[in-house]
Design an enzyme around this catalytic site. Structure first.
Site, PDB file in Angstrom:
ATOM      1  N   PRO A 115      -8.306   8.315  19.555  1.00 58.62           N
ATOM      2  CA  PRO A 115      -7.691   8.609  20.850  1.00 58.62           C
ATOM      3  C   PRO A 115      -6.944   9.935  20.921  1.00 58.62           C
ATOM      4  O   PRO A 115      -6.196  10.171  21.883  1.00 58.62           O
ATOM      5  CB  PRO A 115      -6.701   7.446  21.007  1.00 58.62           C
ATOM      6  N   GLU A 116      -7.132  10.808  19.948  1.00 54.25           N
ATOM      7  CA  GLU A 116      -6.305  12.011  19.863  1.00 54.25           C
ATOM      8  C   GLU A 116      -6.306  12.831  21.153  1.00 54.25           C
ATOM      9  O   GLU A 116      -5.247  13.300  21.596  1.00 54.25           O
ATOM     10  CB  GLU A 116      -6.763  12.880  18.680  1.00 54.25           C
ATOM     11  N   VAL A 117      -7.494  13.046  21.755  1.00 56.78           N
ATOM     12  CA  VAL A 117      -7.525  13.899  22.951  1.00 56.78           C
ATOM     13  C   VAL A 117      -6.714  13.285  24.088  1.00 56.78           C
ATOM     14  O   VAL A 117      -6.217  14.000  24.963  1.00 56.78           O
ATOM     15  CB  VAL A 117      -8.971  14.177  23.409  1.00 56.78           C
ATOM     16  N   ARG A 131      -3.905  11.961  23.676  1.00 56.94           N
ATOM     17  CA  ARG A 131      -2.507  12.222  23.336  1.00 56.94           C
ATOM     18  C   ARG A 131      -2.205  13.727  23.324  1.00 56.94           C
ATOM     19  O   ARG A 131      -1.126  14.138  22.934  1.00 56.94           O
ATOM     20  CB  ARG A 131      -2.182  11.661  21.947  1.00 56.94           C
TER      21      ARG A 131
END
Length: 257
Positions: free
Chosen positions: A132-134, A136
């Site tokens: 889910p990095e993108v 965040r």
């Protein structure tokens, strides 16, 4: 009260059981967990009596990735941490022992790196996977080469660009895990069956076979680790990460969604 260690280690003959142990944080990487893992991996690298490593998480979750409380740091500290994370996945992958990941609950972000650096990965039906990095305001820099190696570039691209959570059957279809069990008992049975099979192999032959698999090609090209660490640092210090992490903590959508 003595604080529980962030990594638990036990042994059954040639099998080393490693449990990530920050259950109140869904075993997020922080609180000394990374350093404890690094020390353990160094020890295992020279242990000729250990033949298999089983990696799990405590409390019904595998690993939720980097503890977002620890994202903020000085640029130098971030760069050192990001390098260490990438080196940790490589060290896990290069162990002479066969590494089995047994996944329950969340296996998100950095937790996916452990799944993909393992030789064999099983999941219970309640397992959930996400990069889910993108969402965040960050980038999946350290895990991306491992996702590509396990899933192939097209599937890895979809996972990291969508950033959504996928369930265990979808993870199996996309190549993240080798098999899915209906529950914890079934997951334990899968691990036990593989332990029986793997321990039929000669220790040196298993280690040499792993070395040959590595010789087929590097996980990432020269220079990627440094570029990835720098990229994560740039995004982590930017306004998108501040907004994305705040939105995650406040259980709302970020302002760009």
């Amino acid at each position: 009260m003595t604080e529980a260690p962030p990594v638990l280690v036990s042994r059954e003959g040639p099998v080393v059981h490693v449990t990530l142990n920050r259950p109140t944080r869904r075993n997020a990487i922080g609180g000394g967990m990374g350093e404890a893992l690094d020390a353990l991996l160094e020890e295992l690298r020279g242990d000729s009596t250990a033949r298999v490593v089983v990696l799990r998480g405590a409390g019904g979750h595998f690993c939720a990735g980097l503890d977002l409380k620890e994202v903020a740091a000085s640029p130098d500290a971030q760069q050192a941490r990001n390098r260490a994370i990438g080196a940790r996945y490589l060290a896990l992958s290069e162990l002479p022992q066969v590494v089995i990941a047994a996944v329950e609950g969340a296996a998100h972000a950095g937790g996916l790196g452990f799944v993909c650096a393992a030789d064999i990965a099983f999941a219970a039906s309640d397992a959930r996977f996400a990069a889910p990095e993108v969402r965040r305001g960050l980038v999946p820099a350290q895990i991306l080469p491992w996702l590509v190696r396990r899933m192939g570039r097209p599937q890895a691209a979809r996972l990291v660009l969508e950033g959504s959570v996928i369930d265990a059957p979808a993870a199996f279809r996309r190549g993240l895990v080798h098999e899915v069990a209906p529950d914890r008992a079934g997951l334990d049975a899968l691990v036990a069956a593989t332990l029986r099979e793997v321990t039929q192999g000669a220790p040196l032959a298993l280690a040499e076979t792993k070395a040959l698999l590595r010789a087929l090609g590097p996980v990432s090209p020269d220079g990627y680790a440094e570029a990835g660490a720098a990229s994560f640092g740039r995004t982590a210090n930017g306004p998108e990460a501040r907004e994305g992490i705040a939105a995650f903590r406040e259980k709302r959508k970020p302002n760009w969604a």
